[in-house]
Write a protein that holds these residues in place. Structure first.
Motif, PDB file in Angstrom:
ATOM      1  N   PRO A 167       0.830  -1.207   0.000  1.00  0.00           N
ATOM      2  CA  PRO A 167       0.000   0.000   0.000  1.00  0.00           C
ATOM      3  C   PRO A 167       0.865   1.258   0.000  1.00  0.00           C
ATOM      4  O   PRO A 167       1.913   1.293   0.644  1.00  0.00           O
ATOM      5  N   SER A 168       0.416   2.283  -0.715  1.00  0.00           N
ATOM      6  CA  SER A 168       1.223   3.497  -0.838  1.00  0.00           C
ATOM      7  C   SER A 168       1.549   4.102   0.520  1.00  0.00           C
ATOM      8  O   SER A 168       2.619   4.675   0.704  1.00  0.00           O
ATOM      9  N   ARG A 169       0.656   3.938   1.489  1.00  0.00           N
ATOM     10  CA  ARG A 169       0.901   4.492   2.829  1.00  0.00           C
ATOM     11  C   ARG A 169       2.189   3.943   3.443  1.00  0.00           C
ATOM     12  O   ARG A 169       2.831   4.607   4.242  1.00  0.00           O
ATOM     13  N   PHE A 170       2.571   2.727   3.101  1.00  0.00           N
ATOM     14  CA  PHE A 170       3.729   2.092   3.713  1.00  0.00           C
ATOM     15  C   PHE A 170       4.976   2.125   2.827  1.00  0.00           C
ATOM     16  O   PHE A 170       5.977   1.523   3.159  1.00  0.00           O
ATOM     17  N   LYS A 171       4.927   2.821   1.697  1.00  0.00           N
ATOM     18  CA  LYS A 171       6.111   2.911   0.843  1.00  0.00           C
ATOM     19  C   LYS A 171       7.129   3.900   1.393  1.00  0.00           C
ATOM     20  O   LYS A 171       8.308   3.794   1.125  1.00  0.00           O
ATOM     21  N   GLU A 172       6.663   4.882   2.142  1.00  0.00           N
ATOM     22  CA  GLU A 172       7.544   5.839   2.819  1.00  0.00           C
ATOM     23  C   GLU A 172       7.451   5.563   4.315  1.00  0.00           C
ATOM     24  O   GLU A 172       6.865   4.580   4.725  1.00  0.00           O
ATOM     25  N   VAL A 173       7.996   6.440   5.120  1.00  0.00           N
ATOM     26  CA  VAL A 173       7.885   6.291   6.569  1.00  0.00           C
ATOM     27  C   VAL A 173       6.439   6.567   6.978  1.00  0.00           C
ATOM     28  O   VAL A 173       5.859   7.572   6.578  1.00  0.00           O
ATOM     29  N   SER A 174       5.854   5.667   7.751  1.00  0.00           N
ATOM     30  CA  SER A 174       4.496   5.837   8.252  1.00  0.00           C
ATOM     31  C   SER A 174       4.566   6.397   9.663  1.00  0.00           C
ATOM     32  O   SER A 174       5.278   5.864  10.507  1.00  0.00           O
ATOM     33  N   THR A 175       3.816   7.464   9.908  1.00  0.00           N
ATOM     34  CA  THR A 175       3.877   8.148  11.193  1.00  0.00           C
ATOM     35  C   THR A 175       2.621   7.872  12.008  1.00  0.00           C
ATOM     36  O   THR A 175       1.504   7.915  11.483  1.00  0.00           O
ATOM     37  N   PHE A 176       2.830   7.589  13.280  1.00  0.00           N
ATOM     38  CA  PHE A 176       1.744   7.320  14.211  1.00  0.00           C
ATOM     39  C   PHE A 176       1.973   8.149  15.473  1.00  0.00           C
ATOM     40  O   PHE A 176       3.067   8.633  15.717  1.00  0.00           O
ATOM     41  N   GLU A 177       0.947   8.275  16.288  1.00  0.00           N
ATOM     42  CA  GLU A 177       1.038   9.039  17.528  1.00  0.00           C
ATOM     43  C   GLU A 177       1.318   8.128  18.712  1.00  0.00           C
ATOM     44  O   GLU A 177       0.785   7.012  18.782  1.00  0.00           O
ATOM     45  N   LYS A 178       2.111   8.616  19.649  1.00  0.00           N
ATOM     46  CA  LYS A 178       2.440   7.873  20.858  1.00  0.00           C
ATOM     47  C   LYS A 178       1.158   7.498  21.603  1.00  0.00           C
ATOM     48  O   LYS A 178       0.239   8.298  21.722  1.00  0.00           O
ATOM     49  N   GLY A 179       1.116   6.256  22.099  1.00  0.00           N
ATOM     50  CA  GLY A 179      -0.024   5.788  22.880  1.00  0.00           C
ATOM     51  C   GLY A 179      -1.140   5.203  22.055  1.00  0.00           C
ATOM     52  O   GLY A 179      -2.030   4.552  22.590  1.00  0.00           O
ATOM     53  N   GLU A 180      -1.114   5.421  20.753  1.00  0.00           N
ATOM     54  CA  GLU A 180      -2.143   4.865  19.884  1.00  0.00           C
ATOM     55  C   GLU A 180      -1.672   3.537  19.311  1.00  0.00           C
ATOM     56  O   GLU A 180      -0.473   3.289  19.197  1.00  0.00           O
ATOM     57  N   PRO A 181      -2.606   2.668  18.932  1.00  0.00           N
ATOM     58  CA  PRO A 181      -2.180   1.434  18.276  1.00  0.00           C
ATOM     59  C   PRO A 181      -1.688   1.718  16.858  1.00  0.00           C
ATOM     60  O   PRO A 181      -2.217   2.574  16.169  1.00  0.00           O
ATOM     61  N   VAL A 182      -0.639   1.011  16.467  1.00  0.00           N
ATOM     62  CA  VAL A 182      -0.123   1.059  15.104  1.00  0.00           C
ATOM     63  C   VAL A 182      -0.634  -0.197  14.411  1.00  0.00           C
ATOM     64  O   VAL A 182      -0.418  -1.304  14.897  1.00  0.00           O
ATOM     65  N   VAL A 183      -1.327  -0.024  13.293  1.00  0.00           N
ATOM     66  CA  VAL A 183      -1.839  -1.172  12.552  1.00  0.00           C
ATOM     67  C   VAL A 183      -1.198  -1.160  11.167  1.00  0.00           C
ATOM     68  O   VAL A 183      -1.354  -0.202  10.408  1.00  0.00           O
ATOM     69  N   ILE A 184      -0.461  -2.218  10.874  1.00  0.00           N
ATOM     70  CA  ILE A 184       0.182  -2.377   9.570  1.00  0.00           C
ATOM     71  C   ILE A 184      -0.539  -3.531   8.876  1.00  0.00           C
ATOM     72  O   ILE A 184      -0.484  -4.671   9.344  1.00  0.00           O
ATOM     73  N   LYS A 185      -1.231  -3.229   7.788  1.00  0.00           N
ATOM     74  CA  LYS A 185      -2.020  -4.239   7.066  1.00  0.00           C
ATOM     75  C   LYS A 185      -1.484  -4.313   5.640  1.00  0.00           C
ATOM     76  O   LYS A 185      -1.645  -3.376   4.856  1.00  0.00           O
ATOM     77  N   ILE A 186      -0.815  -5.412   5.332  1.00  0.00           N
ATOM     78  CA  ILE A 186      -0.153  -5.573   4.038  1.00  0.00           C
ATOM     79  C   ILE A 186      -0.844  -6.675   3.238  1.00  0.00           C
ATOM     80  O   ILE A 186      -0.926  -7.826   3.696  1.00  0.00           O
ATOM     81  N   PRO A 187      -1.361  -6.350   2.047  1.00  0.00           N
ATOM     82  CA  PRO A 187      -2.002  -7.377   1.226  1.00  0.00           C
ATOM     83  C   PRO A 187      -0.957  -8.292   0.581  1.00  0.00           C
ATOM     84  O   PRO A 187       0.170  -7.876   0.305  1.00  0.00           O
ATOM     85  N   PHE A 188      -1.346  -9.545   0.358  1.00  0.00           N
ATOM     86  CA  PHE A 188      -0.467 -10.486  -0.336  1.00  0.00           C
ATOM     87  C   PHE A 188      -1.306 -11.479  -1.109  1.00  0.00           C
ATOM     88  O   PHE A 188      -2.509 -11.625  -0.873  1.00  0.00           O
ATOM     89  N   THR A 189      -0.663 -12.156  -2.052  1.00  0.00           N
ATOM     90  CA  THR A 189      -1.276 -13.295  -2.720  1.00  0.00           C
ATOM     91  C   THR A 189      -0.282 -14.436  -2.625  1.00  0.00           C
ATOM     92  O   THR A 189       0.934 -14.224  -2.671  1.00  0.00           O
ATOM     93  N   GLY A 190      -0.790 -15.621  -2.468  1.00  0.00           N
ATOM     94  CA  GLY A 190       0.087 -16.778  -2.399  1.00  0.00           C
ATOM     95  C   GLY A 190      -0.721 -18.047  -2.253  1.00  0.00           C
ATOM     96  O   GLY A 190      -1.676 -18.105  -1.487  1.00  0.00           O
ATOM     97  N   ASN A 191      -0.362 -19.046  -3.039  1.00  0.00           N
ATOM     98  CA  ASN A 191      -1.030 -20.333  -2.961  1.00  0.00           C
ATOM     99  C   ASN A 191       0.035 -21.407  -3.131  1.00  0.00           C
ATOM    100  O   ASN A 191       0.693 -21.436  -4.167  1.00  0.00           O
ATOM    101  N   PRO A 192       0.263 -22.249  -2.142  1.00  0.00           N
ATOM    102  CA  PRO A 192      -0.462 -22.319  -0.871  1.00  0.00           C
ATOM    103  C   PRO A 192      -0.200 -21.093   0.002  1.00  0.00           C
ATOM    104  O   PRO A 192       0.765 -20.365  -0.196  1.00  0.00           O
ATOM    105  N   LYS A 193      -1.120 -20.883   0.953  1.00  0.00           N
ATOM    106  CA  LYS A 193      -1.040 -19.731   1.848  1.00  0.00           C
ATOM    107  C   LYS A 193       0.320 -19.703   2.536  1.00  0.00           C
ATOM    108  O   LYS A 193       0.750 -20.691   3.116  1.00  0.00           O
ATOM    109  N   PRO A 194       1.018 -18.575   2.473  1.00  0.00           N
ATOM    110  CA  PRO A 194       2.369 -18.518   3.038  1.00  0.00           C
ATOM    111  C   PRO A 194       2.367 -18.386   4.560  1.00  0.00           C
ATOM    112  O   PRO A 194       1.388 -17.955   5.160  1.00  0.00           O
ATOM    113  N   THR A 195       3.493 -18.754   5.145  1.00  0.00           N
ATOM    114  CA  THR A 195       3.714 -18.435   6.554  1.00  0.00           C
ATOM    115  C   THR A 195       4.168 -16.983   6.610  1.00  0.00           C
ATOM    116  O   THR A 195       4.784 -16.467   5.670  1.00  0.00           O
ATOM    117  N   VAL A 196       3.875 -16.331   7.720  1.00  0.00           N
ATOM    118  CA  VAL A 196       4.153 -14.910   7.874  1.00  0.00           C
ATOM    119  C   VAL A 196       5.049 -14.711   9.085  1.00  0.00           C
ATOM    120  O   VAL A 196       4.820 -15.295  10.144  1.00  0.00           O
TER     121      VAL A 196
END
Length: 98
Positions: free
Chosen positions: A2-31
């Motif tokens: 996602p374009s949001r994660f191509k550069e440095v992603s900024t978050f605020e202290k005390g808040e949750p950081v959620v990184i959601k990266i799409p993928f395709t793979g068959n068989p389903k890959p280990t992460v």
């Protein structure tokens, strides 16, 4: 990636950081999520894998959570990885001129 994660992603202290990266793979890959050469474990990290996304949540992020995180996906057909850079902003300080 996602374009949001191509550069440095900024978050605020005390808040949750959620990184959601799409993928395709068959068989389903280990992460695997790694930071500073160490696989992420512990109660401050929540890892989820859906059919199409690898998700990392950092609860109550702070400055120590700054830095690059490596996501590695692997199945019997191969391996792929990406680096996601996270920056956590600290609290703003106000100074009174005396």
């Amino acid at each position: 990636m996602p374009s949001r994660f191509k550069e440095v992603s900024t978050f605020e202290k005390g808040e949750p950081v959620v990184i959601k990266i799409p993928f395709t793979g068959n068989p389903k890959p280990t992460v695997k999520w790694v930071r500073d050469g160490v696989e992420l474990k512990g109660r401050n990290y929540v890892q989820e894998v859906t059919e199409r996304h690898a998700i990392l949540t950092i609860k109550e992020a702070n400055k120590e959570d700054d830095g690059p995180y490596r996501l590695t996906l692997e199945n019997e057909l191969g391996t792929d990885s990406a680096v996601i850079k996270i920056q956590v902003n600290g609290e703003a300080h106000s100074y009174i001129n005396e």
